[in-house]
Enzyme design. Structure first.
Site, PDB file in Angstrom:
ATOM      1  N   LYS A  82       0.891  -1.161   0.000  1.00 37.91           N
ATOM      2  CA  LYS A  82       0.000   0.000   0.000  1.00 37.91           C
ATOM      3  C   LYS A  82       0.930   1.212   0.000  1.00 37.91           C
ATOM      4  O   LYS A  82       1.250   1.776   1.052  1.00 37.91           O
ATOM      5  CB  LYS A  82      -0.896  -0.001   1.233  1.00 37.91           C
ATOM      6  N   GLY A 118      -8.105   5.093  -2.937  1.00 40.63           N
ATOM      7  CA  GLY A 118      -9.217   5.625  -3.714  1.00 40.63           C
ATOM      8  C   GLY A 118      -9.181   5.081  -5.136  1.00 40.63           C
ATOM      9  O   GLY A 118      -8.843   3.930  -5.373  1.00 40.63           O
TER      10      GLY A 118
END
Length: 241
Positions: free
Chosen positions: A36, A130
């Site tokens: 991430k 997102g």
């Protein structure tokens, strides 16, 4: 083999899908990692600071890894807790460019790409923040990262009213930029809901890739149940380095 996991919106279940995929690959003996690169929202109840306060900065590896919510999900799925899964971590839950601005920082695409390159495995799952057009700074977005990586995309949508429009908009962006779509994930799927079934049937005619439906799972603490839904999909990638 690299995959970039992105969403049609926020809170559609990207981390759930990433952790489930990670678990599925690990169960099949693959050397897989989940990354991430940009994590926002590590501090609970974080507020936009005024002139007399400021948001805390996550400069240390120990601080970031202990608080990163998505990293915790990767650990549940079987990832080594000592593995550093992020390179940019910000307290405030917002678009990366804004969260960085609040802390007086700037995200550099080159830094993200270098971080990914340094942590590549047989299977590397890269989760965005997102959607694919979410800005990293004034001139770069996650789209720039995906194009540079030349990685196929796994698109996650919440299967509800509006999913068709969201999915097709993302498909068009990918087509315009010659990015391969590896799979469409319809999350929060309900076999008894007419809209969910209609979305699935319509999108199957539009998307040139596997469409995988995921339901709301119970007793899925280590993602072993949801991982089962990805076994057929991942099988064709297990022999690729």
């Amino acid at each position: 083999m690299k995959f970039f996991i992105t969403g049609s919106d926020t809170d559609v279940g990207k981390s759930f899908v990433t952790a489930s995929l990670l678990r599925a690959f690990l169960e099949q003996g693959a050397k897989a990692v989940a990354l991430k690169p940009v994590q926002t929202g590590y501090a609970e109840n974080s507020r936009i600071p005024n002139e007399n306060s400021r948001i805390p900065k996550a400069n240390s590896r120990i601080l970031s890894q202990s608080l990163e919510p998505d990293f915790k999900e990767y650990i549940k799925a079987g990832q080594n807790a000592d593995f550093k899964a992020t390179c940019y971590t910000f307290a405030y839950p917002a678009s990366p460019h804004f969260s960085a601005e609040l802390e007086g920082k700037k995200i550099k695409a080159r830094g993200i790409l270098d971080f990914i390159e340094q942590n590549l495995a047989q299977i590397t799952l890269i989760e965005g923040a997102g959607g694919i057009l979410v800005p990293l700074n004034e001139s770069q977005s996650f789209l720039d990262i995906v194009k540079e990586l030349n990685a196929p995309v796994i698109l996650v949508c919440k299967n509800c009213l509006g999913a068709i429009n969201h999915a097709l908009l993302n498909l068009e962006i990918l087509r315009q930029n010659s990015i391969k779509l590896a799979a469409l994930i319809l999350n929060f799927h309900d076999e008894n809901d007419a809209i969910c079934l209609s979305n699935q049937q319509f999108l199957q005619k539009k998307f040139p890739c596997p469409i995988i439906t995921l339901k709301n799972y119970k007793n899925n603490e280590n993602y072993s149940n949801s991982a089962k839904d990805f076994r057929a999909f991942i099988s064709k990638f297990l022999d690729k380095k």
